[in-house]
Design an enzyme around this catalytic site. Sequence first.
Site, PDB file in Angstrom:
ATOM      1  N   ASP A   1      84.855  -1.037  15.970  1.00 16.70           N
ATOM      2  CA  ASP A   1      85.491  -2.379  16.348  1.00 16.70           C
ATOM      3  C   ASP A   1      86.934  -2.764  16.148  1.00 16.70           C
ATOM      4  O   ASP A   1      87.371  -2.206  14.936  1.00 16.70           O
ATOM      5  CB  ASP A   1      85.000  -3.384  15.558  1.00 16.70           C
TER       6      ASP A   1
ATOM      7  N   ASP B   1      86.897  -4.414  21.063  1.00 15.26           N
ATOM      8  CA  ASP B   1      87.976  -5.312  21.209  1.00 15.26           C
ATOM      9  C   ASP B   1      89.376  -4.134  21.410  1.00 15.26           C
ATOM     10  O   ASP B   1      90.324  -5.066  20.750  1.00 15.26           O
ATOM     11  CB  ASP B   1      88.365  -6.415  20.657  1.00 15.26           C
TER      12      ASP B   1
ATOM     13  N   HIS C   1      88.416  -4.414  14.744  1.00 15.90           N
ATOM     14  CA  HIS C   1      88.160  -5.015  12.951  1.00 15.90           C
ATOM     15  C   HIS C   1      88.250  -4.589  12.208  1.00 15.90           C
ATOM     16  O   HIS C   1      87.160  -3.936  13.118  1.00 15.90           O
ATOM     17  CB  HIS C   1      88.084  -6.669  13.435  1.00 15.90           C
TER      18      HIS C   1
ATOM     19  N   HIS D   1      81.203  -8.877  10.070  1.00 18.67           N
ATOM     20  CA  HIS D   1      81.738  -9.315   8.819  1.00 18.67           C
ATOM     21  C   HIS D   1      80.644 -10.314   8.516  1.00 18.67           C
ATOM     22  O   HIS D   1      81.637 -10.558   7.037  1.00 18.67           O
ATOM     23  CB  HIS D   1      83.090 -10.084  10.050  1.00 18.67           C
TER      24      HIS D   1
HETATM   25 ZN   LIG Z   1      86.206  -7.064  16.256  1.00 18.95          ZN
END
Ligand SMILES: [Zn+2]
Length: 337
Positions: free
Chosen positions: A163, A250, A165, A126
Site C-alpha cells: 500500500d 493507492d 501508506h 492502519h
Molecule cells: Zn493506503
Amino acid sequence: MGCPLYFSHPACLEHETTGGHPERRARITAIESSLTERGWLGYEVRHAPPASREMLVAVHSAEYVDAVRSMSDRGAGAFDEENIVSEGSYRAAAHASGAACAMVEALLAEGGPHVGFSATRPPGHHARTDTTSGFCLFNHVAVASRHALDSLGARRVFIFDWDVHHGDGTNDIFRTTNAVLFASIHQSGTFPGTGAITDAGSRAGEGYSINLPVQKGSYEDGWFSLLEHIVIPAAEEFQPDLVLISAGYDAHRDDEQGGCELEASSFAEMARHIRGLGERTGAPVGAVLEGGYALDALAASVCATMQALASEEPADSVAPDFLTARAASHIGFHWEL
Ligand SMILES: [Zn+2]
C-alpha cells in the site's frame, strides 16, 4: 494443490461511509464486476464467516473490539472524521478479518491452494491494538497472521505491505516479535507519517521490521529495486511458512490518495516476485486488500495481481516483460533477472 481461492462476504458492503468518503462499497463492486467479466480468473469464490471475538482480541484490546461493536449496535458513530462507524460496520470488519483468517486456514491446510486473495472492506493495516486509523477498524492481516501462528502451526509469517501508506498498525502490532517479518514500501511525507528506514523493530523483533520509504512520484523501477534487492533476500533468509501481502492499490498513478506512478502491471510484477519467493520457500501466498480508491485502477490492479499469483508460468521467466525502457533508463543499472 487446490485451485486458487477468492474470499469476500456481502457484509463488507454494509459498512457505510458518507459524503464522498473515498473508502466506499463501490470499491468491492468494481473489483467483482471486473472479475465476473473475466470468469473470476479461475479462482473459486468463497464467502467467509466473521472472525470470532476471540480471534479479534488476540490482536486488539477487548475494550476496543467492544467499542466498535457497541457503536455499530447503536446504529452509527465515528471515532473521528475519517473513521466512521455505521450499523453494518462491525459485521463488515469482522467478516473482513474472518475472510483473511479463512484464507490462511485454506492456505495452510494439507493439499490446500498455494495462493489466495481476500477482497474485503473496510481495510485494516492502519488499525492498531486499540485504535482506528486511516479508514481501518480491525487489522485483518494481523488477525490472520496471529491466527496462523497461534492455531494453525505456522512458525514464521512474512507480511509484505505494498500500500502507498505505511502499514503502521501491522508494524506496531508485530514490532517486538521475531515470528513475523514485516516489510513495507511506502511513500514518505504522507499519512500516517511513520515507517522511517531507521524503524527496524525492537526487543526480540529488532531487525524484523523493514521500512522502505520512497519519494512522492516514484515509478515502478524504484519499487522493484527495493523489492528485489532488499525485501525478497531478507524474506528468503527468514524462511516463512506463510506469506501475506497487504495489498493496497493507492500507489497506482490514477489514485489521488497517493502520489506514486505504479500501474496495474507493476502490481502484477510485484506479485510475481512474491509468488517466486513462495515457491522457493514452500510457503503459500495470500493477499489481503488494503487501500486503492480509483475504481478502474483498483479493479484492473486486483485482476492483474490475482492473475500473476495464479499463473502457471515459472515466476522468474516473465519478469523482463515488465521492465520498460523508462524504468531501465531511470535507474541506470541492469536488473539481475
Ligand atoms: Zn493506503
